[in-house]
Design a protein around this motif. Structure first.
Motif, PDB file in Angstrom:
ATOM      1  N   PRO A   1       0.686  -1.085  -0.012  1.00  0.00           N
ATOM      2  CA  PRO A   1      -0.072  -0.191  -0.107  1.00  0.00           C
ATOM      3  C   PRO A   1       0.754   1.160   0.057  1.00  0.00           C
ATOM      4  N   SER A   2       2.037   1.027   0.347  1.00  0.00           N
ATOM      5  CA  SER A   2       2.867   2.455   0.474  1.00  0.00           C
ATOM      6  C   SER A   2       3.799   2.531  -0.898  1.00  0.00           C
ATOM      7  N   GLY A   3       3.727   1.615  -1.587  1.00  0.00           N
ATOM      8  CA  GLY A   3       4.534   1.784  -2.703  1.00  0.00           C
ATOM      9  C   GLY A   3       5.108   0.414  -3.427  1.00  0.00           C
ATOM     10  N   THR A   4       5.786   0.641  -4.478  1.00  0.00           N
ATOM     11  CA  THR A   4       5.933  -0.605  -5.264  1.00  0.00           C
ATOM     12  C   THR A   4       7.667  -0.713  -5.394  1.00  0.00           C
ATOM     13  N   VAL A   5       8.269  -1.894  -5.109  1.00  0.00           N
ATOM     14  CA  VAL A   5       9.762  -2.127  -5.438  1.00  0.00           C
ATOM     15  C   VAL A   5       9.689  -2.950  -6.398  1.00  0.00           C
ATOM     16  N   PHE A   6      10.858  -2.865  -7.210  1.00  0.00           N
ATOM     17  CA  PHE A   6      11.459  -3.931  -8.302  1.00  0.00           C
ATOM     18  C   PHE A   6      12.751  -4.263  -7.992  1.00  0.00           C
ATOM     19  N   HIS A   7      12.876  -5.533  -7.912  1.00  0.00           N
ATOM     20  CA  HIS A   7      14.334  -5.990  -7.575  1.00  0.00           C
ATOM     21  C   HIS A   7      14.490  -7.001  -9.141  1.00  0.00           C
ATOM     22  N   ALA A   8      15.520  -6.502  -9.760  1.00  0.00           N
ATOM     23  CA  ALA A   8      15.703  -7.371 -11.105  1.00  0.00           C
ATOM     24  C   ALA A   8      16.627  -8.283 -11.083  1.00  0.00           C
ATOM     25  N   GLY A   9      17.300  -8.716  -9.785  1.00  0.00           N
ATOM     26  CA  GLY A   9      18.405  -9.534  -9.914  1.00  0.00           C
ATOM     27  C   GLY A   9      19.698  -8.903 -10.829  1.00  0.00           C
ATOM     28  N   ASP A  10      20.295  -9.703 -11.238  1.00  0.00           N
ATOM     29  CA  ASP A  10      21.388  -9.267 -12.237  1.00  0.00           C
ATOM     30  C   ASP A  10      21.126  -8.877 -13.716  1.00  0.00           C
ATOM     31  N   SER A  11      19.898  -8.608 -13.673  1.00  0.00           N
ATOM     32  CA  SER A  11      19.219  -8.243 -15.301  1.00  0.00           C
ATOM     33  C   SER A  11      19.840  -7.012 -15.879  1.00  0.00           C
ATOM     34  N   LYS A  12      20.242  -7.065 -17.331  1.00  0.00           N
ATOM     35  CA  LYS A  12      20.406  -6.003 -18.151  1.00  0.00           C
ATOM     36  C   LYS A  12      19.201  -5.531 -18.668  1.00  0.00           C
ATOM     37  N   PRO A  13      19.008  -4.432 -19.566  1.00  0.00           N
ATOM     38  CA  PRO A  13      17.916  -3.945 -20.047  1.00  0.00           C
ATOM     39  C   PRO A  13      17.089  -5.141 -20.572  1.00  0.00           C
ATOM     40  N   SER A  14      16.041  -5.267 -20.676  1.00  0.00           N
ATOM     41  CA  SER A  14      15.070  -6.438 -21.138  1.00  0.00           C
ATOM     42  C   SER A  14      13.712  -5.816 -21.828  1.00  0.00           C
ATOM     43  N   ASP A  15      13.617  -6.539 -23.003  1.00  0.00           N
ATOM     44  CA  ASP A  15      12.399  -6.174 -23.814  1.00  0.00           C
ATOM     45  C   ASP A  15      10.895  -6.119 -23.185  1.00  0.00           C
ATOM     46  N   SER A  16      11.163  -6.895 -21.753  1.00  0.00           N
ATOM     47  CA  SER A  16       9.967  -6.599 -21.053  1.00  0.00           C
ATOM     48  C   SER A  16       9.893  -5.448 -20.189  1.00  0.00           C
ATOM     49  N   PHE A  17      10.680  -4.636 -20.116  1.00  0.00           N
ATOM     50  CA  PHE A  17      10.647  -3.629 -19.107  1.00  0.00           C
ATOM     51  C   PHE A  17       9.774  -2.433 -19.543  1.00  0.00           C
TER      52      PHE A  17
END
Length: 277
Positions: free
Chosen positions: A165-181
Motif C-alpha cells: 500500500p505504501s509503494g512498489t519495489v522492483f528487484h531485477a536480480g542481475d538483469s540488463k535491459p530487457s524487452d519486458s521492461f
C-alpha cells in the motif's frame, strides 16, 4: 563462509524496526531485507559467502550470520548463481524461521539437488516454492509478481515486483535491459528499482585459471536504459561493491542520468544502509 564482521546488529535492526511504510536494508552484493509496516519481512538474494578465491574475491564485509536471523516470512532468489542461491547463507534462515524459499526451477535445483539443503540443514522439503514468470504471490502485506528479466549469464533468471500500500519495489536480480521492461512500466508504477551495476574486468577462467575479460552487470548506459524503460522514480544501483576486478563507482551515475527522463532520483546505498519508501 567465515563469521560475520559485524556481529548481530543488522538482523536485530531488521527485527526491531517498526517502519511507517516499507524499509529496505542493503546487504551488499544484490541482497536486501525488506520489512513492511505490518511486520512482514522478505529477504531477497542474501549472500554472506566469500566467493571462490582467487576467481571471485569478496570486497565487502560479511554483515551478519544467518543463524542470527529469526524474523523472515520468505527468502526469494532471482537466479541460480552462488551469490544468489547459497545454502550456508540462506538455509539457516529457513530452518530458524519456517520461511519459504521462493525461486525459479534452476535455483531450486541448486538448493535441492546440488547443495541438498534438506540433508545439510534443518530445512523441510515443503519449504521450497517454485515460481515462474507471470506468477503472483501474497506474502503477508506484500503482493509479489514474478516477472521476466534478461541475464544471459543465468539459465533462468526472474525479477520480483513487490507491491505494498505504501509503494512498489522492483528487484531485477542481475538483469540488463530487457524487452519486458517497457511492459512492466505500463503494468506497474515502480517507486524504487534495484538494478545491478558494475565494471568490466578480468576474472580467472573457471577451468584454466587464465584471466578473461568479464562483464556480468550493466554499465552506465545500460542501467540508465533499464531505468528509463521501467520509468523508475528512484534507482538503487547494486552489486558494484562485491567482486574484485568488477567493482564500480555508483556516484559516476549522478551526472550520467541528468539528461534522461528517468530515474527521477538516484539512491546511493552502501552495505548496511537502510532506505524507506
Amino acid at each position: 563462509m567465515t563469521g560475520s564482521d559485524w556481529g548481530d546488529w543488522l538482523p536485530r535492526a531488521v527485527a526491531d524496526a517498526d517502519p511507517e511504510t516499507v524499509a529496505l536494508w542493503y546487504l551488499g552484493c544484490n541482497g536486501f531485507a525488506i520489512k513492511g509496516s505490518e511486520g512482514t519481512v522478505l529477504w531477497i538474494d542474501p549472500y554472506v559467502g566469500t566467493g571462490d578465491p582467487p576467481r571471485t574475491v569478496r570486497m565487502i564485509p560479511i554483515p551478519f550470520d544467518p543463524a542470527d536471523v529469526d524474523v523472515a516470512d520468505a527468502v526469494l532468489a532471482t537466479h541460480e548463481h552462488t551469490d544468489h542461491v547459497h545454502g550456508p547463507s540462506q538455509a539457516p534462515i529457513l530452518a530458524a524461521t519456517d520461511a519459504d524459499f521462493i525461486a525459479p526451477d534452476d535455483s531450486l535445483t541448486v538448493a535441492r539437488e546440488e547443495e541438498c539443503w534438506t540433508d545439510e540443514w534443518d530445512v523441510e522439503a515443503d519449504a521450497f516454492l517454485e515460481v515462474t514468470e507471470g506468477d503472483e504471490l501474497r506474502i503477508g502485506e506484500f503482493t509479489v509478481h514474478v516477472v521476466e528479466t534478461q541475464d544471459a549469464d543465468a539459465t533462468h533468471p526472474v525479477g520480483y515486483v513487490i507491491e505494498h500500500p505504501s509503494g512498489t519495489v522492483f528487484h531485477a536480480g542481475d538483469s540488463k535491459p530487457s524487452d519486458s521492461f517497457p511492459e512492466l512500466a505500463e503494468a506497474f508504477d515502480v517507486d524504487l528499482g534495484i538494478l545491478a551495476f558494475g565494471s568490466v574486468g578480468t576474472v580467472p577462467d573457471k577451468e584454466t585459471g587464465e584471466p578473461i575479460r568479464t562483464k556480468w552487470y550493466s554499465d552506465e548506459n545500460e542501467i540508465v536504459e533499464a531505468a528509463t524503460d521501467l520509468e523508475l522514480d528512484r534507482l538503487v544501483p547494486t552489486h558494484w561493491d562485491m567482486w574484485k576486478g568488477l567493482t564500480a563507482d555508483p556516484t559516476a551515475l549522478h551526472e550520467h542520468v541528468r539528461s534522461f527522463s528517468h530515474p527521477n532520483r538516484l539512491e546511493m546505498v552502501e552495505i548496511g544502509d537502510r532506505i524507506d519508501l
